[in-house]
Enzyme design. Structure first.
Site, PDB file in Angstrom:
ATOM      1  N   ARG A 120      -5.334  30.184 105.855  1.00  8.67           N
ATOM      2  CA  ARG A 120      -5.281  28.845 105.250  1.00  8.67           C
ATOM      3  C   ARG A 120      -3.917  28.228 105.581  1.00  8.67           C
ATOM      4  NH1 ARG A 120      -9.905  27.134 102.138  1.00  8.67           N
ATOM      5  NH2 ARG A 120      -8.543  26.327 100.523  1.00  8.67           N
ATOM      6  N   GLN A 125      -6.396  24.385 110.221  1.00  4.07           N
ATOM      7  CA  GLN A 125      -7.389  23.504 109.608  1.00  4.07           C
ATOM      8  C   GLN A 125      -8.511  23.123 110.565  1.00  4.07           C
ATOM      9  OE1 GLN A 125      -5.206  20.191 107.966  1.00  4.07           O
ATOM     10  NE2 GLN A 125      -4.828  21.242 106.021  1.00  4.07           N
ATOM     11  N   ASP A 128     -11.306  25.780 110.449  1.00  2.63           N
ATOM     12  CA  ASP A 128     -11.733  26.230 109.124  1.00  2.63           C
ATOM     13  C   ASP A 128     -13.226  26.010 108.903  1.00  2.63           C
ATOM     14  OD1 ASP A 128     -11.996  26.890 106.486  1.00  2.63           O
ATOM     15  OD2 ASP A 128     -10.481  25.511 105.735  1.00  2.63           O
ATOM     16  N   SER A 131     -14.397  25.308 105.144  1.00  4.31           N
ATOM     17  CA  SER A 131     -14.282  23.932 104.671  1.00  4.31           C
ATOM     18  C   SER A 131     -15.368  23.045 105.262  1.00  4.31           C
ATOM     19  CB  SER A 131     -12.897  23.368 105.009  1.00  4.31           C
ATOM     20  OG  SER A 131     -11.893  24.025 104.266  1.00  4.31           O
ATOM     21  N   TYR A 226      -6.907  29.370  96.916  1.00  2.00           N
ATOM     22  CA  TYR A 226      -8.107  29.836  96.246  1.00  2.00           C
ATOM     23  C   TYR A 226      -7.837  30.066  94.759  1.00  2.00           C
ATOM     24  CZ  TYR A 226     -10.110  30.822 100.861  1.00  2.00           C
ATOM     25  OH  TYR A 226     -10.592  30.720 102.141  1.00  2.00           O
TER      26      TYR A 226
END
Length: 395
Positions: A120, A125, A128, A131, A226
């Protein structure tokens, strides 16, 4: 490098790469072998893949020739009998939960990458997949709720009177929860949101949701954004608040999960007993036990007029865009392991490559997975070479 794109098993409709990205890999001098009909359920034909530069082959031929095997779903027993020790398997196999599968990888000496373990970080990103797929899940959960709810979502003022807007309660304000907030608000619902992380309050409010605060939440910066396990006192306060809001809700969307653990039960049977007949619970945490005590994964259960929908794979209901998003994440990750002239380059000095790698040469590389395996086995995870020679590596 020869990349093997596999057809997904069972009811999975997505594909790990659409032809548009296969074309970019071919430009990068990667040879792509695509299993026959791999993209059929995502409306991508074999002809589309051939036009993009891929070569079609049977599943057996892909396993025989490919250096890297790519599939969204984890390998089944049949796949494990075909894969060779020299090959690399890339998929999503939830290693914090599926520790038996990790043990199998270790015993076979396989090199595996789990895309749901990508670190993360800002740099990661674009890779990911969690997500991306959570975005689809949050959106689809609200649409299903709107279709199945026996009342309207928005307020209506008509000659027959005023229809009040639906009251939606969302448990968990991660990516799925935030997308659910946005989608429910677009449809005109009133939205209340619970999350143990106070840091998400501004995001919730910016999307038009009301953040319900419970004092005393434990937060851990090391958890990478998280949620973490909470104290018993906080759980009691949280439960009281959730019970009160659930009793007023028309829809409850559950998204709360803790990596590597069973999903926390936030909606108990007694809570469901007090909910309005005709109301809905959609549980996105169904695959890890569910946030509702009555949830059954991939099933719908009706209890005293309340429908509980356990759904852990909404992305499969939107195969084209879900595959497009997933594939772009995969492509961005693959660029890290593609060297000059399209060769394979496993650079474990790269924190993303190392963090995503679960097993390599008989050793667990991902630190979080290693910790769980060691706790489960009661001793440090050891290398396959140590098993063979009876030696131990000095710590």
């Amino acid at each position: 490098m020869i990349l093997g794109l596999l057809r997904e098993p069972g009811d999975e409709t997505r594909v790990a790469l659409l032809p548009e990205l296969v074309k970019e890999l071919v430009v990068a001098k990667v040879e792509v072998l695509t299993e026959n009909s791999a993209g059929e359920k995502a409306f991508a034909s074999d002809a589309d893949y051939e036009a993009a530069g891929a070569k079609l082959a049977s599943r057996e031929a892909v396993f025989e020739r490919a250096e890297v095997l790519l599939q969204i779903q984890p390998p089944n027993d049949s796949d494990l009998s075909l894969i060779k020790k020299t090959q690399i398997w890339i998929s999503v196999f939830n290693p914090l939960w599926e520790t038996v599968l990790v043990d199998t990888f270790l015993k076979k000496g396989l090199t595996t990458f789990s895309l749901d373990s990508i670190p993360r970080s800002t740099r990661a990103q674009a890779m990911d997949v969690l997500s991306s797929m959570a975005t689809v899940a949050g959106y689809k959960a609200v649409l299903e709720a709107a279709l199945r709810l026996p009342t309207f979502f928005p307020m209506f003022m008509t000659a027959a009177g005023t229809i009040r807007p639906a009251n939606v309660l969302i448990l968990g304000a991660g990516v799925a929860g935030l997308q659910a907030i946005a989608s429910a608000r677009r449809l005109g619902a009133q939205v209340q949101v619970f999350d143990v992380r106070s840091a998400v309050k501004e995001e919730v409010m910016s999307l038009g949701g009301k953040f319900v605060e419970v004092e005393g939440a434990v937060e851990d910066k090391a958890a990478g954004g998280y949620a973490v396990e909470q104290t018993e006192e906080f759980k009691r306060k949280q439960q009281e608040a959730i019970d009160q809001h659930a009793a007023k809700a028309n829809v409850v969307i559950c998204t709360a999960q803790i990596p590597g653990r069973k999903a926390p039960v936030l909606i108990h049977k007694a809570t469901v007993d007090n909910m309005k007949p005709g109301s809905l619970i959609i549980d996105l945490a169904a695959s890890t036990g569910g946030n509702c005590e009555l949830t059954k994964n991939n099933e719908s259960v009706v209890h005293k007029g309340v429908t509980i929908i356990g759904q852990s794979n909404y992305p499969a209901q939107m195969p084209v865009d879900a595959s497009r998003m997933f594939g772009k994440n995969v492509f961005n990750f693959l660029k890290l392991i593609i060297g000059e002239e399209g060769t394979l380059n496993l650079n474990f000095d790269d924190d993303i490559v190392k963090g995503t790698c679960i097993t390599h040469q008989g050793e667990v590389l991902n630190e979080r997975v290693k910790s769980i395996i060691e706790k489960k086995n009661g001793s440090p995870a050891i290398k396959e070479t140590e098993i063979k020679t009876g030696t131990k590596t000095k710590k």
